[in-house]
Write an enzyme that holds these catalytic residues in place. Sequence first.
Site, mmCIF file in Angstrom:
data_model
loop_
_atom_site.group_PDB
_atom_site.id
_atom_site.type_symbol
_atom_site.label_atom_id
_atom_site.label_comp_id
_atom_site.label_asym_id
_atom_site.label_seq_id
_atom_site.Cartn_x
_atom_site.Cartn_y
_atom_site.Cartn_z
ATOM 1 N N GLY B 51 0.813 -1.216 0.000
ATOM 2 C CA GLY B 51 0.000 0.000 0.000
ATOM 3 C C GLY B 51 0.842 1.260 0.000
ATOM 4 O O GLY B 51 0.328 2.358 -0.032
ATOM 5 N N CYS B 52 2.169 1.100 0.042
ATOM 6 C CA CYS B 52 3.047 2.261 -0.083
ATOM 7 C C CYS B 52 3.642 2.245 -1.480
ATOM 8 O O CYS B 52 4.095 1.204 -1.942
ATOM 9 C CB CYS B 52 4.192 2.207 0.906
ATOM 10 N N GLN B 53 3.665 3.410 -2.135
ATOM 11 C CA GLN B 53 4.283 3.442 -3.460
ATOM 12 C C GLN B 53 5.797 3.335 -3.316
ATOM 13 O O GLN B 53 6.472 2.675 -4.084
ATOM 14 C CB GLN B 53 3.896 4.708 -4.215
#
Lengths: 418, 135
Positions: B51-53
Amino acid sequence: MTAEKVKQVSMNSEIIRIRNDFPILQQNVYGKPLIYFDNAATSQKPRQVLQALSEYYSKQNANIHRGVHYLSQQASEMYEQVRVKVRDFIHARSEHEIIFTRGTTESINLVAHSFGNAFVNKGDEIIITAMEHHSNIVPWQLMCETRKAVLKVIPINDNGELLMESFNQMLSERTKLISVVHISNSLGTINPVKQIIEAAHQRSIPVMIDAAQSAIHEEINVAQLDCDFLAMSSHKMLGPTGAGVLYGKMELLEKMPPYQGGGDMIQSVSFNETTYQNPPFRFEAGTQNIADVIAFGAALDYLNALDRKDLLRHEQQLLQYAAEQVQKIDGIRIIGTAKEKASILSFIAEGVNAMDLGMYLDTQGIAVRTGHHCTEPVMDFFKIPGTIRASFLFYNTINEVDAFVSALEKGITLLNKK
Amino acid sequence: MKTLAEAEQEIINDFALFDTWDEKYQYIIELGQQLPPLDDKFKNEEHKIKGCQSSVWLHCYRDNSKIYFRADSDSTFVKGEIALLIKVLSGRTPDEIKNTSLHFIDAIGLRQHLSMTRANGLASMIKKMKEYAEV
Ligand SMILES: Cc1ncc(COP(=O)(O)O)c(C=O)c1O
Protein backbone atom coordinates in the site's frame (compact mmCIF):
# COMPACT_ATOMS: atom_id res chain seq x y z
CA MET A 1 19.49 44.29 -32.24
CA THR A 2 19.51 41.37 -34.61
CA ALA A 3 16.29 40.29 -36.27
CA GLU A 4 16.42 37.14 -34.17
CA LYS A 5 16.53 39.23 -30.98
CA VAL A 6 13.69 41.48 -32.07
CA LYS A 7 11.62 38.40 -32.65
CA GLN A 8 12.51 37.04 -29.22
CA VAL A 9 11.53 40.26 -27.49
CA SER A 10 8.20 40.45 -29.27
CA MET A 11 7.61 36.80 -28.42
CA ASN A 12 8.28 37.56 -24.76
CA SER A 13 5.77 40.39 -24.73
CA GLU A 14 3.25 38.08 -26.41
CA ILE A 15 3.78 35.51 -23.64
CA ILE A 16 3.28 38.19 -20.98
CA ARG A 17 0.07 39.25 -22.69
CA ILE A 18 -1.17 35.65 -22.78
CA ARG A 19 -0.20 35.02 -19.15
CA ASN A 20 -2.35 37.95 -18.10
CA ASP A 21 -5.37 36.08 -19.40
CA PHE A 22 -4.80 33.28 -16.89
CA PRO A 23 -5.88 34.42 -13.39
CA ILE A 24 -4.53 31.29 -11.72
CA LEU A 25 -1.00 31.99 -12.94
CA GLN A 26 -0.94 35.31 -11.11
CA GLN A 27 -1.02 33.80 -7.65
CA ASN A 28 1.59 32.92 -5.07
CA VAL A 29 1.67 29.53 -3.40
CA TYR A 30 3.49 29.25 -0.07
CA GLY A 31 4.45 32.88 -0.63
CA LYS A 32 6.24 32.12 -3.89
CA PRO A 33 5.06 32.79 -7.44
CA LEU A 34 3.33 29.69 -8.77
CA ILE A 35 5.28 27.90 -11.49
CA TYR A 36 2.89 25.57 -13.21
CA PHE A 37 4.69 22.77 -15.04
CA ASP A 38 1.95 20.16 -14.87
CA ASN A 39 0.27 21.07 -18.13
CA ALA A 40 0.23 17.52 -19.44
CA ALA A 41 -2.09 16.66 -16.56
CA THR A 42 -4.34 19.61 -17.20
CA SER A 43 -3.93 23.07 -18.64
CA GLN A 44 -4.97 26.26 -16.91
CA LYS A 45 -7.97 28.24 -18.20
CA PRO A 46 -8.05 31.75 -19.57
CA ARG A 47 -10.47 34.38 -18.29
CA GLN A 48 -12.47 34.02 -21.51
CA VAL A 49 -13.33 30.40 -20.67
CA LEU A 50 -14.28 31.25 -17.09
CA GLN A 51 -16.48 34.06 -18.38
CA ALA A 52 -18.18 31.76 -20.85
CA LEU A 53 -19.05 29.39 -18.02
CA SER A 54 -20.54 32.04 -15.78
CA GLU A 55 -22.26 33.79 -18.72
CA TYR A 56 -23.93 30.57 -19.69
CA TYR A 57 -25.23 29.82 -16.21
CA SER A 58 -26.26 33.45 -15.74
CA LYS A 59 -28.07 33.89 -19.02
CA GLN A 60 -28.81 30.79 -21.05
CA ASN A 61 -28.97 27.75 -18.80
CA ALA A 62 -31.60 25.28 -20.03
CA ASN A 63 -31.76 21.71 -21.18
CA ILE A 64 -30.98 21.33 -24.85
CA HIS A 65 -32.71 19.70 -27.82
CA ARG A 66 -35.89 19.42 -25.75
CA GLY A 67 -37.51 22.74 -25.10
CA VAL A 68 -39.64 25.02 -27.21
CA HIS A 69 -38.76 27.95 -25.02
CA TYR A 70 -36.32 30.76 -25.62
CA LEU A 71 -33.57 29.63 -23.25
CA SER A 72 -33.57 26.06 -24.47
CA GLN A 73 -33.29 27.21 -28.05
CA GLN A 74 -30.42 29.51 -27.20
CA ALA A 75 -28.60 26.82 -25.25
CA SER A 76 -29.16 24.25 -28.00
CA GLU A 77 -27.83 26.61 -30.60
CA MET A 78 -24.75 27.48 -28.58
CA TYR A 79 -24.07 23.82 -27.92
CA GLU A 80 -24.40 22.92 -31.58
CA GLN A 81 -22.20 25.85 -32.57
CA VAL A 82 -19.38 24.30 -30.57
CA ARG A 83 -19.78 21.13 -32.61
CA VAL A 84 -19.14 23.24 -35.69
CA LYS A 85 -16.15 24.89 -34.00
CA VAL A 86 -14.66 21.51 -33.20
CA ARG A 87 -15.29 20.38 -36.77
CA ASP A 88 -13.30 23.35 -38.04
CA PHE A 89 -10.64 23.06 -35.36
CA ILE A 90 -9.74 19.51 -36.41
CA HIS A 91 -10.76 19.92 -40.07
CA ALA A 92 -13.46 17.27 -40.08
CA ARG A 93 -15.82 17.06 -43.05
CA SER A 94 -19.02 17.29 -41.09
CA GLU A 95 -20.13 18.32 -37.60
CA HIS A 96 -22.07 15.07 -37.52
CA GLU A 97 -18.75 13.32 -37.09
CA ILE A 98 -18.16 15.18 -33.81
CA ILE A 99 -19.43 13.45 -30.66
CA PHE A 100 -19.21 15.14 -27.30
CA THR A 101 -17.98 12.95 -24.47
CA ARG A 102 -16.57 13.46 -20.99
CA GLY A 103 -13.05 13.34 -22.37
CA THR A 104 -10.44 11.19 -24.07
CA THR A 105 -11.07 8.28 -21.72
CA GLU A 106 -14.77 8.15 -22.50
CA SER A 107 -14.13 8.61 -26.21
CA ILE A 108 -11.85 5.57 -26.26
CA ASN A 109 -14.25 3.51 -24.17
CA LEU A 110 -17.05 4.43 -26.55
CA VAL A 111 -15.11 3.16 -29.55
CA ALA A 112 -13.89 0.05 -27.74
CA HIS A 113 -17.48 -0.77 -26.84
CA SER A 114 -19.42 0.20 -29.93
CA PHE A 115 -16.81 -0.58 -32.58
CA GLY A 116 -16.03 -3.79 -30.72
CA ASN A 117 -19.64 -4.91 -30.74
CA ALA A 118 -20.03 -4.08 -34.41
CA PHE A 119 -16.76 -5.34 -35.87
CA VAL A 120 -14.62 -7.44 -33.53
CA ASN A 121 -14.94 -11.19 -33.26
CA LYS A 122 -13.16 -14.13 -31.71
CA GLY A 123 -9.48 -14.25 -32.62
CA ASP A 124 -9.40 -10.74 -34.08
CA GLU A 125 -6.58 -8.45 -33.14
CA ILE A 126 -6.34 -4.89 -31.82
CA ILE A 127 -3.00 -3.10 -31.91
CA ILE A 128 -1.85 -0.46 -29.44
CA THR A 129 1.65 0.71 -28.43
CA ALA A 130 3.88 0.19 -25.41
CA MET A 131 3.64 3.88 -24.54
CA GLU A 132 -0.12 4.17 -24.16
CA HIS A 133 -1.86 5.92 -21.29
CA HIS A 134 -3.90 3.46 -19.25
CA SER A 135 -6.95 5.05 -20.89
CA ASN A 136 -5.81 3.61 -24.21
CA ILE A 137 -4.99 0.19 -22.75
CA VAL A 138 -7.70 -0.86 -20.33
CA PRO A 139 -10.74 -0.20 -22.59
CA TRP A 140 -9.16 -2.50 -25.21
CA GLN A 141 -8.37 -5.14 -22.61
CA LEU A 142 -11.99 -5.07 -21.49
CA MET A 143 -13.22 -5.27 -25.06
CA CYS A 144 -10.79 -8.05 -25.99
CA GLU A 145 -12.01 -10.02 -23.02
CA THR A 146 -15.68 -9.81 -24.00
CA ARG A 147 -15.07 -10.21 -27.75
CA LYS A 148 -12.39 -12.91 -27.26
CA ALA A 149 -9.96 -10.83 -29.26
CA VAL A 150 -6.21 -10.41 -28.86
CA LEU A 151 -4.40 -7.22 -27.88
CA LYS A 152 -1.04 -6.65 -29.59
CA VAL A 153 1.49 -4.09 -28.49
CA ILE A 154 4.00 -2.24 -30.67
CA PRO A 155 7.29 -2.19 -28.74
CA ILE A 156 9.52 0.86 -28.18
CA ASN A 157 13.28 1.47 -28.12
CA ASP A 158 15.42 3.04 -25.38
CA ASN A 159 14.71 6.53 -26.70
CA GLY A 160 10.99 5.92 -26.32
CA GLU A 161 10.29 5.60 -30.05
CA LEU A 162 8.04 3.03 -31.70
CA LEU A 163 9.70 0.14 -33.48
CA MET A 164 8.00 0.62 -36.82
CA GLU A 165 9.51 -2.57 -38.21
CA SER A 166 7.68 -4.61 -35.56
CA PHE A 167 4.51 -2.67 -36.24
CA ASN A 168 4.59 -3.50 -39.93
CA GLN A 169 5.03 -7.17 -39.14
CA MET A 170 2.16 -7.09 -36.70
CA LEU A 171 -0.44 -6.12 -39.30
CA SER A 172 -2.54 -9.01 -40.55
CA GLU A 173 -6.02 -9.91 -41.81
CA ARG A 174 -6.95 -10.37 -38.17
CA THR A 175 -6.14 -6.77 -37.29
CA LYS A 176 -9.43 -4.94 -36.73
CA LEU A 177 -8.26 -1.64 -35.27
CA ILE A 178 -5.11 0.22 -34.31
CA SER A 179 -5.21 2.76 -31.52
CA VAL A 180 -2.15 4.93 -31.04
CA VAL A 181 -1.21 7.83 -28.84
CA HIS A 182 -0.18 10.87 -30.90
CA ILE A 183 2.05 12.39 -28.19
CA SER A 184 3.09 10.30 -25.22
CA ASN A 185 2.19 11.95 -21.92
CA SER A 186 5.09 10.37 -20.04
CA LEU A 187 7.85 10.47 -22.68
CA GLY A 188 6.85 13.38 -24.88
CA THR A 189 7.42 11.29 -28.02
CA ILE A 190 5.53 12.49 -31.09
CA ASN A 191 4.56 9.33 -32.93
CA PRO A 192 4.58 9.00 -36.73
CA VAL A 193 0.81 8.66 -36.86
CA LYS A 194 0.55 9.59 -40.51
CA GLN A 195 2.86 6.73 -41.43
CA ILE A 196 0.92 4.32 -39.20
CA ILE A 197 -2.39 5.35 -40.74
CA GLU A 198 -1.06 4.93 -44.28
CA ALA A 199 0.30 1.47 -43.54
CA ALA A 200 -2.95 0.46 -41.87
CA HIS A 201 -5.13 1.81 -44.66
CA GLN A 202 -3.26 -0.24 -47.24
CA ARG A 203 -4.93 -3.15 -45.49
CA SER A 204 -8.17 -1.23 -44.84
CA ILE A 205 -7.59 -1.26 -41.10
CA PRO A 206 -9.06 1.74 -39.26
CA VAL A 207 -6.88 3.77 -36.91
CA MET A 208 -7.81 5.64 -33.76
CA ILE A 209 -5.61 8.50 -32.51
CA ASP A 210 -5.37 9.48 -28.85
CA ALA A 211 -4.87 13.21 -29.23
CA ALA A 212 -5.21 14.02 -25.51
CA GLN A 213 -1.75 15.59 -25.45
CA SER A 214 -1.34 16.63 -29.06
CA ALA A 215 -4.52 18.69 -29.50
CA ILE A 216 -3.03 21.64 -27.62
CA HIS A 217 0.46 21.49 -29.15
CA GLU A 218 -0.07 20.40 -32.73
CA GLU A 219 -2.49 21.45 -35.37
CA ILE A 220 -4.85 18.50 -35.72
CA ASN A 221 -6.08 17.88 -39.23
CA VAL A 222 -8.16 14.72 -39.44
CA ALA A 223 -8.73 15.21 -43.16
CA GLN A 224 -5.00 15.18 -43.86
CA LEU A 225 -4.20 12.48 -41.31
CA ASP A 226 -7.14 10.46 -42.58
CA CYS A 227 -7.52 8.86 -39.13
CA ASP A 228 -10.78 7.02 -38.52
CA PHE A 229 -11.27 8.02 -34.89
CA LEU A 230 -9.67 10.69 -32.76
CA ALA A 231 -10.10 11.46 -29.07
CA MET A 232 -9.33 14.59 -27.10
CA SER A 233 -10.05 16.27 -23.77
CA SER A 234 -11.20 19.85 -23.30
CA HIS A 235 -9.36 20.25 -20.00
CA LYS A 236 -5.95 19.72 -21.58
CA MET A 237 -6.63 22.45 -24.14
CA LEU A 238 -7.63 25.41 -21.95
CA GLY A 239 -11.25 24.27 -21.57
CA PRO A 240 -13.14 22.96 -18.54
CA THR A 241 -12.93 19.43 -17.18
CA GLY A 242 -15.64 16.90 -17.96
CA ALA A 243 -15.92 17.62 -21.68
CA GLY A 244 -14.19 16.03 -24.63
CA VAL A 245 -14.54 14.93 -28.17
CA LEU A 246 -14.70 11.80 -30.21
CA TYR A 247 -14.23 12.32 -33.91
CA GLY A 248 -15.26 9.36 -36.05
CA LYS A 249 -15.72 8.82 -39.75
CA MET A 250 -19.42 8.71 -40.56
CA GLU A 251 -19.07 5.42 -42.50
CA LEU A 252 -17.98 3.76 -39.27
CA LEU A 253 -20.14 5.65 -36.79
CA GLU A 254 -23.25 4.76 -38.77
CA LYS A 255 -22.54 1.08 -38.38
CA MET A 256 -21.84 1.26 -34.66
CA PRO A 257 -24.47 0.52 -31.99
CA PRO A 258 -25.07 3.00 -29.15
CA TYR A 259 -22.69 3.15 -26.21
CA GLN A 260 -25.20 4.12 -23.55
CA GLY A 261 -28.98 4.21 -23.66
CA GLY A 262 -31.13 7.07 -22.46
CA GLY A 263 -32.81 10.28 -23.42
CA ASP A 264 -31.87 12.19 -26.58
CA MET A 265 -30.20 9.25 -28.34
CA ILE A 266 -33.40 7.60 -29.52
CA GLN A 267 -35.69 8.06 -32.47
CA SER A 268 -38.58 6.29 -30.81
CA VAL A 269 -38.99 4.04 -27.83
CA SER A 270 -41.55 1.33 -27.35
CA PHE A 271 -41.49 -1.96 -25.48
CA ASN A 272 -41.41 -3.83 -28.77
CA GLU A 273 -38.75 -1.87 -30.54
CA THR A 274 -36.54 1.10 -29.88
CA THR A 275 -34.83 2.89 -32.72
CA TYR A 276 -31.85 5.15 -32.42
CA GLN A 277 -30.85 8.54 -33.75
CA ASN A 278 -28.13 8.93 -36.30
CA PRO A 279 -24.62 9.91 -35.22
CA PRO A 280 -23.62 12.00 -33.37
CA PHE A 281 -26.79 12.02 -31.24
CA ARG A 282 -26.92 8.23 -31.08
CA PHE A 283 -23.81 8.43 -28.89
CA GLU A 284 -24.92 11.27 -26.63
CA ALA A 285 -27.34 9.73 -24.17
CA GLY A 286 -28.85 11.77 -21.38
CA THR A 287 -28.42 15.43 -20.52
CA GLN A 288 -25.04 16.45 -21.82
CA ASN A 289 -22.37 18.57 -20.16
CA ILE A 290 -23.81 21.64 -21.85
CA ALA A 291 -22.05 24.38 -19.90
CA ASP A 292 -18.59 22.87 -20.18
CA VAL A 293 -18.99 22.15 -23.87
CA ILE A 294 -19.96 25.77 -24.45
CA ALA A 295 -16.97 26.98 -22.43
CA PHE A 296 -14.81 24.56 -24.41
CA GLY A 297 -15.99 26.48 -27.45
CA ALA A 298 -14.56 29.63 -25.84
CA ALA A 299 -11.25 27.80 -25.36
CA LEU A 300 -11.19 26.94 -29.06
CA ASP A 301 -11.89 30.59 -29.94
CA TYR A 302 -9.03 31.58 -27.68
CA LEU A 303 -6.64 29.10 -29.31
CA ASN A 304 -7.74 30.12 -32.79
CA ALA A 305 -6.87 33.74 -32.07
CA LEU A 306 -3.27 32.85 -31.20
CA ASP A 307 -0.35 32.37 -33.53
CA ARG A 308 0.04 28.74 -32.65
CA LYS A 309 3.09 28.14 -34.85
CA ASP A 310 5.06 30.79 -32.97
CA LEU A 311 3.86 29.44 -29.67
CA LEU A 312 4.87 25.93 -30.61
CA ARG A 313 8.35 27.24 -31.40
CA HIS A 314 8.40 28.87 -27.97
CA GLU A 315 7.39 25.58 -26.32
CA GLN A 316 10.16 23.79 -28.20
CA GLN A 317 12.64 26.40 -26.91
CA LEU A 318 11.44 25.82 -23.36
CA LEU A 319 11.86 22.08 -23.81
CA GLN A 320 15.33 22.31 -25.30
CA TYR A 321 16.55 24.83 -22.76
CA ALA A 322 15.13 22.85 -19.83
CA ALA A 323 16.61 19.60 -21.14
CA GLU A 324 20.04 21.20 -21.53
CA GLN A 325 20.00 22.75 -18.06
CA VAL A 326 18.61 19.70 -16.31
CA GLN A 327 21.21 17.46 -17.89
CA LYS A 328 23.98 19.57 -16.38
CA ILE A 329 22.88 18.43 -12.94
CA ASP A 330 24.79 15.41 -11.65
CA GLY A 331 22.88 12.15 -11.70
CA ILE A 332 19.94 13.26 -13.80
CA ARG A 333 18.77 10.99 -16.56
CA ILE A 334 16.13 12.07 -19.04
CA ILE A 335 13.53 9.41 -19.81
CA GLY A 336 12.22 9.84 -23.34
CA THR A 337 14.80 11.08 -25.79
CA ALA A 338 12.92 10.65 -29.04
CA LYS A 339 13.96 12.78 -32.00
CA GLU A 340 10.46 14.19 -32.30
CA LYS A 341 9.35 15.44 -28.92
CA ALA A 342 6.68 17.71 -27.49
CA SER A 343 7.32 19.97 -24.50
CA ILE A 344 7.21 17.19 -21.93
CA LEU A 345 10.37 16.52 -19.92
CA SER A 346 10.49 13.32 -17.85
CA PHE A 347 13.57 12.45 -15.81
CA ILE A 348 14.91 10.68 -12.78
CA ALA A 349 17.63 11.74 -10.35
CA GLU A 350 20.03 8.98 -9.34
CA GLY A 351 19.65 7.98 -5.68
CA VAL A 352 16.80 10.42 -5.08
CA ASN A 353 13.20 9.34 -4.64
CA ALA A 354 11.14 11.05 -7.35
CA MET A 355 8.24 11.88 -5.09
CA ASP A 356 10.54 13.37 -2.43
CA LEU A 357 11.98 15.65 -5.07
CA GLY A 358 8.52 16.49 -6.44
CA MET A 359 7.46 17.44 -2.91
CA TYR A 360 10.52 19.64 -2.53
CA LEU A 361 9.63 21.45 -5.76
CA ASP A 362 6.13 21.88 -4.33
CA THR A 363 7.58 23.64 -1.28
CA GLN A 364 9.09 26.10 -3.75
CA GLY A 365 5.75 26.73 -5.45
CA ILE A 366 6.64 24.60 -8.47
CA ALA A 367 4.00 22.16 -9.72
CA VAL A 368 5.32 19.05 -11.45
CA ARG A 369 4.04 15.53 -11.49
CA THR A 370 5.83 12.47 -10.15
CA GLY A 371 5.01 8.81 -10.57
CA HIS A 372 4.10 6.56 -13.46
CA HIS A 373 1.76 9.09 -15.13
CA CYS A 374 -0.81 6.36 -15.88
CA THR A 375 1.73 4.64 -18.12
CA GLU A 376 2.96 1.77 -15.96
CA PRO A 377 4.16 -0.31 -18.94
CA VAL A 378 6.49 2.55 -19.91
CA MET A 379 7.99 2.58 -16.41
CA ASP A 380 8.38 -1.21 -16.51
CA PHE A 381 10.18 -0.89 -19.83
CA PHE A 382 12.68 1.59 -18.39
CA LYS A 383 12.81 -0.42 -15.13
CA ILE A 384 12.00 2.58 -12.99
CA PRO A 385 9.11 3.15 -10.58
CA GLY A 386 8.33 6.59 -11.93
CA THR A 387 9.70 9.88 -13.18
CA ILE A 388 9.49 13.55 -12.41
CA ARG A 389 7.67 15.21 -15.25
CA ALA A 390 7.78 18.88 -16.12
CA SER A 391 5.38 19.68 -18.94
CA PHE A 392 5.37 23.11 -20.51
CA LEU A 393 2.70 25.11 -22.26
CA PHE A 394 3.11 28.32 -24.22
CA TYR A 395 2.34 30.49 -21.19
CA ASN A 396 5.46 29.22 -19.43
CA THR A 397 8.66 31.24 -19.56
CA ILE A 398 12.42 30.75 -19.67
CA ASN A 399 12.63 32.50 -16.28
CA GLU A 400 10.35 29.85 -14.84
CA VAL A 401 12.60 27.15 -16.26
CA ASP A 402 15.60 28.84 -14.59
CA ALA A 403 13.79 28.91 -11.23
CA PHE A 404 12.81 25.28 -11.70
CA VAL A 405 16.36 24.17 -12.50
CA SER A 406 17.84 25.99 -9.55
CA ALA A 407 15.20 24.54 -7.21
CA LEU A 408 15.93 21.13 -8.65
CA GLU A 409 19.63 21.50 -7.83
CA LYS A 410 18.86 22.60 -4.29
CA GLY A 411 16.39 19.78 -3.77
CA ILE A 412 18.82 17.15 -5.00
CA THR A 413 21.60 18.50 -2.77
CA LEU A 414 19.27 18.51 0.21
CA LEU A 415 18.03 14.98 -0.41
CA ASN A 416 21.50 13.62 -1.09
CA LYS A 417 22.80 14.71 2.32
CA LYS A 418 23.35 11.61 4.36
CA MET B 1 10.99 8.37 29.00
CA LYS B 2 8.30 10.81 27.98
CA THR B 3 4.72 9.64 27.85
CA LEU B 4 3.04 9.15 24.48
CA ALA B 5 1.07 12.36 24.97
CA GLU B 6 4.25 14.25 25.84
CA ALA B 7 6.02 12.91 22.78
CA GLU B 8 3.16 14.06 20.58
CA GLN B 9 3.12 17.48 22.22
CA GLU B 10 6.86 17.83 21.71
CA ILE B 11 6.48 17.20 17.98
CA ILE B 12 3.64 19.70 17.80
CA ASN B 13 5.79 22.29 19.59
CA ASP B 14 8.74 21.61 17.28
CA PHE B 15 6.62 22.11 14.19
CA ALA B 16 5.09 25.27 15.64
CA LEU B 17 8.51 26.85 15.18
CA PHE B 18 8.16 26.61 11.42
CA ASP B 19 6.13 29.11 9.46
CA THR B 20 6.28 27.55 6.03
CA TRP B 21 5.76 24.21 4.38
CA ASP B 22 9.28 24.57 3.04
CA GLU B 23 10.72 24.52 6.58
CA LYS B 24 8.51 21.67 7.72
CA TYR B 25 9.54 19.63 4.69
CA GLN B 26 13.23 20.22 5.35
CA TYR B 27 12.81 19.22 9.00
CA ILE B 28 11.07 15.97 8.02
CA ILE B 29 13.88 15.24 5.53
CA GLU B 30 16.43 15.87 8.30
CA LEU B 31 14.61 13.45 10.60
CA GLY B 32 14.59 10.93 7.78
CA GLN B 33 18.31 11.27 7.26
CA GLN B 34 18.91 10.72 10.97
CA LEU B 35 16.67 7.67 11.26
CA PRO B 36 18.74 4.77 12.69
CA PRO B 37 19.36 2.21 9.97
CA LEU B 38 17.38 -1.02 9.73
CA ASP B 39 19.37 -4.24 9.54
CA ASP B 40 19.45 -5.43 5.93
CA LYS B 41 18.09 -8.84 6.92
CA PHE B 42 14.70 -7.20 7.54
CA LYS B 43 14.52 -5.63 4.11
CA ASN B 44 12.57 -8.45 2.53
CA GLU B 45 9.08 -9.14 1.23
CA GLU B 46 7.91 -10.30 4.64
CA HIS B 47 8.64 -6.92 6.21
CA LYS B 48 7.54 -4.81 3.29
CA ILE B 49 4.41 -2.75 3.80
CA LYS B 50 1.85 -3.09 1.07
CA GLY B 51 0.00 0.00 0.00
CA CYS B 52 3.05 2.26 -0.08
CA GLN B 53 4.28 3.44 -3.46
CA SER B 54 7.75 3.82 -1.97
CA SER B 55 9.37 0.71 -0.53
CA VAL B 56 8.91 0.64 3.24
CA TRP B 57 10.17 -2.12 5.52
CA LEU B 58 8.93 -2.34 9.07
CA HIS B 59 10.38 -4.52 11.81
CA CYS B 60 8.36 -4.79 15.03
CA TYR B 61 9.50 -6.55 18.16
CA ARG B 62 8.54 -6.91 21.81
CA ASP B 63 10.75 -6.53 24.81
CA ASN B 64 9.47 -6.59 28.36
CA SER B 65 5.84 -6.19 27.22
CA LYS B 66 6.73 -3.04 25.31
CA ILE B 67 6.63 -2.79 21.53
CA TYR B 68 9.49 -1.38 19.46
CA PHE B 69 9.65 -0.38 15.82
CA ARG B 70 12.48 -0.10 13.34
CA ALA B 71 11.93 0.82 9.70
CA ASP B 72 13.51 1.99 6.49
CA SER B 73 12.40 3.29 3.11
CA ASP B 74 13.83 4.33 -0.25
CA SER B 75 12.16 7.70 0.35
CA THR B 76 13.83 10.09 2.77
CA PHE B 77 10.53 11.85 3.35
CA VAL B 78 8.82 8.59 4.29
CA LYS B 79 11.75 7.87 6.64
CA GLY B 80 11.03 11.23 8.24
CA GLU B 81 7.40 10.24 8.74
CA ILE B 82 8.61 6.95 10.24
CA ALA B 83 10.91 8.86 12.59
CA LEU B 84 7.91 10.83 13.86
CA LEU B 85 5.83 7.68 14.32
CA ILE B 86 8.69 5.95 16.13
CA LYS B 87 9.10 8.92 18.49
CA VAL B 88 5.47 8.57 19.47
CA LEU B 89 4.86 4.82 19.28
CA SER B 90 8.09 2.93 19.86
CA GLY B 91 8.65 1.64 23.39
CA ARG B 92 4.95 1.83 24.28
CA THR B 93 2.60 -0.83 25.64
CA PRO B 94 0.20 -2.55 23.22
CA ASP B 95 -2.71 -0.71 24.81
CA GLU B 96 -1.12 2.69 24.33
CA ILE B 97 -0.50 1.93 20.67
CA LYS B 98 -3.99 0.58 20.10
CA ASN B 99 -5.69 3.54 21.75
CA THR B 100 -3.87 6.54 20.35
CA SER B 101 -5.46 8.55 17.56
CA LEU B 102 -2.09 10.12 16.64
CA HIS B 103 -3.66 13.55 16.58
CA PHE B 104 -0.23 15.15 16.09
CA ILE B 105 -0.33 14.28 12.38
CA ASP B 106 -3.21 16.67 11.80
CA ALA B 107 -1.93 19.17 14.33
CA ILE B 108 1.38 19.67 12.48
CA GLY B 109 -0.43 20.16 9.17
CA LEU B 110 1.26 17.27 7.42
CA ARG B 111 -1.71 15.60 5.85
CA GLN B 112 -2.71 18.48 3.59
CA HIS B 113 0.63 18.21 1.78
CA LEU B 114 0.48 14.49 1.12
CA SER B 115 -0.50 13.16 -2.27
CA MET B 116 -3.11 10.44 -2.21
CA THR B 117 -0.47 7.72 -2.60
CA ARG B 118 1.64 9.18 0.22
CA ALA B 119 -1.40 9.56 2.48
CA ASN B 120 -2.36 5.94 1.82
CA GLY B 121 1.21 4.89 2.52
CA LEU B 122 1.20 6.66 5.88
CA ALA B 123 -2.14 5.06 6.73
CA SER B 124 -0.75 1.62 5.84
CA MET B 125 2.26 2.13 8.10
CA ILE B 126 0.08 3.14 11.04
CA LYS B 127 -2.25 0.22 10.39
CA LYS B 128 0.67 -2.24 10.45
CA MET B 129 1.99 -0.80 13.71
CA LYS B 130 -1.43 -1.01 15.32
CA GLU B 131 -1.98 -4.52 14.02
CA TYR B 132 1.22 -5.64 15.69
CA ALA B 133 -0.10 -4.28 18.96
CA GLU B 134 -3.26 -6.39 18.56
CA VAL B 135 -1.54 -9.77 18.54
C1 LIG C 1 -2.08 10.45 -23.74
C2 LIG C 1 -3.29 10.49 -22.88
N1 LIG C 1 -4.34 9.73 -23.18
C3 LIG C 1 -5.46 9.76 -22.45
C4 LIG C 1 -5.58 10.56 -21.34
C5 LIG C 1 -6.85 10.56 -20.57
O1 LIG C 1 -7.48 11.78 -20.65
P1 LIG C 1 -8.74 12.13 -19.75
O2 LIG C 1 -8.34 11.79 -18.35
O3 LIG C 1 -8.94 13.58 -19.96
O4 LIG C 1 -9.88 11.30 -20.21
C6 LIG C 1 -4.50 11.36 -20.98
C7 LIG C 1 -4.59 12.22 -19.78
O5 LIG C 1 -3.74 12.23 -18.93
C8 LIG C 1 -3.33 11.33 -21.76
O6 LIG C 1 -2.28 12.09 -21.45
